[in-house]
Scaffold this motif. Structure first.
Motif, PDB file in Angstrom:
ATOM      1  N   UNK A 248       2.470   8.336  12.404  1.00 25.85           N
ATOM      2  CA  UNK A 248       1.981   7.008  12.778  1.00 25.85           C
ATOM      3  C   UNK A 248       1.772   6.887  14.287  1.00 25.85           C
ATOM      4  N   UNK A 249       2.410   7.767  15.045  1.00 23.79           N
ATOM      5  CA  UNK A 249       2.214   7.723  16.501  1.00 23.79           C
ATOM      6  C   UNK A 249       0.790   8.102  16.876  1.00 23.79           C
ATOM      7  N   UNK A 250       0.136   8.867  16.027  1.00 23.08           N
ATOM      8  CA  UNK A 250      -1.247   9.279  16.293  1.00 23.08           C
ATOM      9  C   UNK A 250      -2.276   8.344  15.658  1.00 23.08           C
ATOM     10  N   UNK A 251      -1.831   7.449  14.797  1.00 20.41           N
ATOM     11  CA  UNK A 251      -2.746   6.578  14.061  1.00 20.41           C
ATOM     12  C   UNK A 251      -3.100   5.345  14.883  1.00 20.41           C
ATOM     13  N   UNK A 252      -4.360   4.959  14.840  1.00 18.69           N
ATOM     14  CA  UNK A 252      -4.822   3.858  15.692  1.00 18.69           C
ATOM     15  C   UNK A 252      -5.298   2.628  14.918  1.00 18.69           C
ATOM     16  N   UNK A 253      -5.147   2.610  13.600  1.00 16.44           N
ATOM     17  CA  UNK A 253      -5.560   1.410  12.859  1.00 16.44           C
ATOM     18  C   UNK A 253      -4.421   0.806  12.040  1.00 16.44           C
ATOM     19  N   UNK A 254      -3.186   1.135  12.398  1.00 22.76           N
ATOM     20  CA  UNK A 254      -2.029   0.458  11.818  1.00 22.76           C
ATOM     21  C   UNK A 254      -1.682   0.861  10.404  1.00 22.76           C
ATOM     22  N   UNK A 255      -2.027   2.057  10.000  1.00 26.41           N
ATOM     23  CA  UNK A 255      -1.703   2.491   8.638  1.00 26.41           C
ATOM     24  C   UNK A 255      -0.215   2.807   8.506  1.00 26.41           C
ATOM     25  N   UNK A 256       0.341   2.618   7.296  1.00 24.92           N
ATOM     26  CA  UNK A 256       1.751   2.968   7.072  1.00 24.92           C
ATOM     27  C   UNK A 256       1.927   4.488   7.021  1.00 24.92           C
ATOM     28  N   UNK A 257       3.152   4.921   7.190  1.00 28.01           N
ATOM     29  CA  UNK A 257       3.441   6.353   7.184  1.00 28.01           C
ATOM     30  C   UNK A 257       3.111   6.984   5.836  1.00 28.01           C
ATOM     31  N   UNK A 258       3.459   6.289   4.753  1.00 33.80           N
ATOM     32  CA  UNK A 258       3.263   6.814   3.407  1.00 33.80           C
ATOM     33  C   UNK A 258       2.106   6.103   2.715  1.00 33.80           C
ATOM     34  N   UNK A 259       1.351   6.859   1.976  1.00 30.29           N
ATOM     35  CA  UNK A 259       0.212   6.313   1.234  1.00 30.29           C
ATOM     36  C   UNK A 259       0.696   5.549   0.005  1.00 30.29           C
ATOM     37  N   UNK A 260      -0.120   4.621  -0.468  1.00 31.03           N
ATOM     38  CA  UNK A 260       0.121   3.949  -1.746  1.00 31.03           C
ATOM     39  C   UNK A 260      -1.218   3.638  -2.403  1.00 31.03           C
ATOM     40  N   UNK A 261      -1.184   3.295  -3.676  1.00 25.68           N
ATOM     41  CA  UNK A 261      -2.408   3.089  -4.437  1.00 25.68           C
ATOM     42  C   UNK A 261      -3.270   1.954  -3.919  1.00 25.68           C
ATOM     43  N   UNK A 262      -2.638   0.908  -3.398  1.00 31.05           N
ATOM     44  CA  UNK A 262      -3.415  -0.221  -2.866  1.00 31.05           C
ATOM     45  C   UNK A 262      -4.211   0.208  -1.643  1.00 31.05           C
ATOM     46  N   UNK A 263      -3.556   0.942  -0.736  1.00 31.34           N
ATOM     47  CA  UNK A 263      -4.248   1.400   0.464  1.00 31.34           C
ATOM     48  C   UNK A 263      -5.412   2.319   0.107  1.00 31.34           C
ATOM     49  N   UNK A 264      -5.187   3.226  -0.850  1.00 28.11           N
ATOM     50  CA  UNK A 264      -6.269   4.111  -1.297  1.00 28.11           C
ATOM     51  C   UNK A 264      -7.431   3.294  -1.861  1.00 28.11           C
ATOM     52  N   UNK A 265      -7.127   2.256  -2.642  1.00 24.84           N
ATOM     53  CA  UNK A 265      -8.182   1.420  -3.217  1.00 24.84           C
ATOM     54  C   UNK A 265      -9.018   0.759  -2.130  1.00 24.84           C
ATOM     55  N   UNK A 266      -8.341   0.250  -1.094  1.00 22.96           N
ATOM     56  CA  UNK A 266      -9.081  -0.391  -0.005  1.00 22.96           C
ATOM     57  C   UNK A 266      -9.945   0.624   0.746  1.00 22.96           C
ATOM     58  N   UNK A 267      -9.388   1.793   0.995  1.00 20.35           N
ATOM     59  CA  UNK A 267     -10.158   2.847   1.655  1.00 20.35           C
ATOM     60  C   UNK A 267     -11.304   3.337   0.764  1.00 20.35           C
ATOM     61  N   UNK A 268     -11.025   3.462  -0.530  1.00 22.03           N
ATOM     62  CA  UNK A 268     -12.047   3.903  -1.475  1.00 22.03           C
ATOM     63  C   UNK A 268     -13.280   3.019  -1.389  1.00 22.03           C
ATOM     64  N   UNK A 269     -13.078   1.723  -1.336  1.00 21.19           N
ATOM     65  CA  UNK A 269     -14.211   0.791  -1.313  1.00 21.19           C
ATOM     66  C   UNK A 269     -15.063   0.988  -0.057  1.00 21.19           C
TER      67      UNK A 269
END
Length: 575
Positions: A248-269
């Motif tokens: 997360x120290x390298x991430x610049x859009x506030x993503x959580x450390x661990x993935x989840x299905x909701x986040x994938x769905x939002x990215x998928x769209x």
């Protein structure tokens, strides 16, 4: 005199009866054994789980062989299969015969014998660039972009070298993107492409999701309408994928450390929208994009991401996926399973998988959509199960159950892999198998080749009685023939009576019988087809494409013998 009178009266009565039948104007005459009433075929509605995968359906005919080996059919049988030609279960999508290419299998396109064998196999669909490496693959580069970190984070939180793969790498040991497109063209196949979702997670740009969307959309543009089927990420519900945990120290859009299905769905769209826009710009108006689902009830020990994946994905996907991607390796992971255990998995596991997946969609108020089982094989190890005749029989059972359960696309994992003392999923040897040349077909190749050769264009009803431990899948060709695929799971042979309803049996039947040899216990690395085996220590006959079928006239019935642990493929002519 009395006898003469009686005979005369009898003749007159017969004549009157005959005249009465001739005068009857009924359009439905009483059938005779020579003129039975044949109910015509009626195609059912297309199942939602197949859907658009049938859009490219074409009819299939089979020219009866003129060169065959005359053989006898058994007169005594102990089990009966009843086939109803009129009862169509589904049209058969050509996309069920697919396979996977990966990046470590070499160019393939330069091996003309291999290309010819793949062409004969008729996979129709070849997936690319592979499994987990899809999420570390940069299709348009020879080096990593500046926004791809040099190290990724493993599931346990430790760092690991990124290990990126590149589409412009033209080394002989790998397959470049252009090599892949050449392979598709040379084998009369179409693609199914897995785009890099991991980059949306581990990318270090200001907006890594947009960066991943652009990477995917640019590929769609470069593809220029050649590929209809795409998917976003590979098994991204799992902690072995590059997308699971990020720094997360390298991430610049506030993503959580661990993935989840909701986040994938939002990215998928977001990624799918960019891909569809790119497709429209190049005239690919029928692009289909799949989302990754978990295929069965998660085990208790898997991470929460895995356990909650389907619910979080499906309550947030908002209908944006055109189809759902599932994988299954059928047997327990890394166990030395016996043949009997392996052969029982296709029927049970496939049915349970589809029941589970459909119920997951229904429970979240989603429409049932097409499914792509675009990785399948077995996990059994330790006795060379994966390169065996038994795994070839298993492949036939999978294809049959895919049809019965109305799955739209299936792709076996994979064309070539790595020997690992026989723990090798490859349909062909990759050159590291002792005393076996690179590109040599494995037993599964021959089983799958004859399955598609004698499987028609419609799956039709076939019911077996309770006798015998075997499975049967029946089909019809558009020229009227019947095709049958049998798998005898038992260690003893059995004679089968084939009863054909709503079908006028023609003059001849033809068949191929595939058995193993005596090497390697119950997991023979060889196949013997109609008595002809390989010249090498593994594989099958090199002249498989020109081998003569067995044939018999049907005057004594359409019975067939299934040797112990065999696959048998039959075609019966129509009158």
């Amino acid at each position: 005199m009395k006898k003469i009178i009686l005979i005369t009266v009898s003749i007159l009565l017969l004549q009157l009866s005959s005249c009465s039948k001739q005068d009857d104007n009924s359009s439905d005459p009483t059938p005779t054994p020579e003129d039975p009433v044949i109910k015509p075929q009626t195609d059912p509605l297309v199942s939602n789980t197949i859907g658009f995968f049938l859009d490219n359906w074409t009819s299939k005919s089979l020219t009866s062989p003129t060169n065959y080996t005359v053989a006898a059919v058994p007169e005594v049988t102990t089990s009966t299969v009843t086939v109803d030609y009129a009862n169509v279960i589904t049209k058969i999508p050509s996309s069920i015969y697919g396979n996977n290419a990966n990046l470590w299998s070499g160019k393939m396109i330069t091996n003309t014998t291999l290309v010819n064998d793949i062409t004969n196999l008729k996979p129709n669909i070849i997936r690319f660039p592979g499994g987990s490496i899809s999420d570390v693959y940069f299709w348009n580069a020879l080096n990593a972009p500046s926004t791809a970190p040099s190290k990724l984070i493993k599931a346990d939180g430790t760092e690991v070298e990124s290990g990126y793969w590149f589409g412009k790498n033209d080394g002989d040991w790998t397959i470049s993107l252009d090599n892949y497109y050449q392979l598709l063209q040379s084998t009369n196949s179409k693609g199914i492409i897995t785009v890099n979702y991991g980059y949306a997670r581990y990318g270090t740009g200001a907006n890594p999701v947009e960066d991943a969307a652009k990477l995917a959309a640019d590929w769609v543009t470069y593809d220029n309408g050649r590929t209809q089927y795409w998917e976003i990420g590979n098994e991204v519900f799992a902690d072995w994928e590059a997308s699971y945990r990020i720094n997360t120290a390298n991430n610049k859009d506030g993503q959580p450390e661990l993935l989840n299905g909701k986040l994938y769905a939002e990215h998928f769209k977001i990624i799918a929208a960019a891909m569809r826009a790119a497709a429209a710009a190049v005239g690919n108006t029928n692009i289909k994009i799949g989302a990754v689902m978990v295929e069965n009830t998660p085990a208790s020990y898997v991470p929460d991401c895995y356990k909650t994946w389907n619910n979080k994905l499906l309550t947030n996907i908002n209908g944006n996926a055109d189809y759902y991607v599932i994988h299954n390796y059928y047997t327990n992971y890394n166990t030395n399973a016996p043949a009997a255990e392996i052969l029982e998995t296709p029927k049970k596991v496939t049915a349970e998988m589809m029941t589970f997946c459909k119920s997951e969609l229904t429970a979240t108020s989603n429409d049932i959509k097409p499914f792509a089982l675009d990785e399948w094989n077995i996990f059994s190890t330790g006795s060379k199960q994966q390169v065996s005749h038994i795994n070839g029989m298993h492949a036939v059972l999978i294809l049959g159950e895919v049809l019965k359960n109305k799955i739209g696309l299936a792709a076996r994992w994979d064309l070539a892999n790595a020997w690992d003392n026989g723990n090798d999923h490859g349909t062909f040897s990759n050159g590291d198998e002792p005393n076996i040349p690179k590109g040599t077909p494995r037993p599964a190749f021959y089983h799958m080749y004859y399955f598609q050769k004698y499987m028609g264009d419609r799956l039709i009803e076939a019911n077996k009685d309770a006798n015998g431990n075997y499975e049967v899948y029946a089909s019809s060709f558009s020229d009227g023939k019947v095709g049958l695929a049998f798998v005898n799971k038992a260690t003893t042979s059995i004679n089968i009576k084939v009863k054909l309803n709503n079908f006028l049996t023609g003059k001849r039947m033809f068949w191929y019988t595939i058995v193993g040899d005596t090497d390697n216990g119950e997991f023979s690395r060889k196949v013997i087809i109609n008595g002809t085996g390989p010249s090498l220590v593994a594989g099958g006959p090199t002249n498989y494409a020109s081998l003569k079928p067995f044939s018999a006239e049907t005057t004594k019935g359409t019975n067939i013998t299934l040797p112990a642990r065999s696959s048998v493929f039959v075609v019966i002519e129509k009158k």
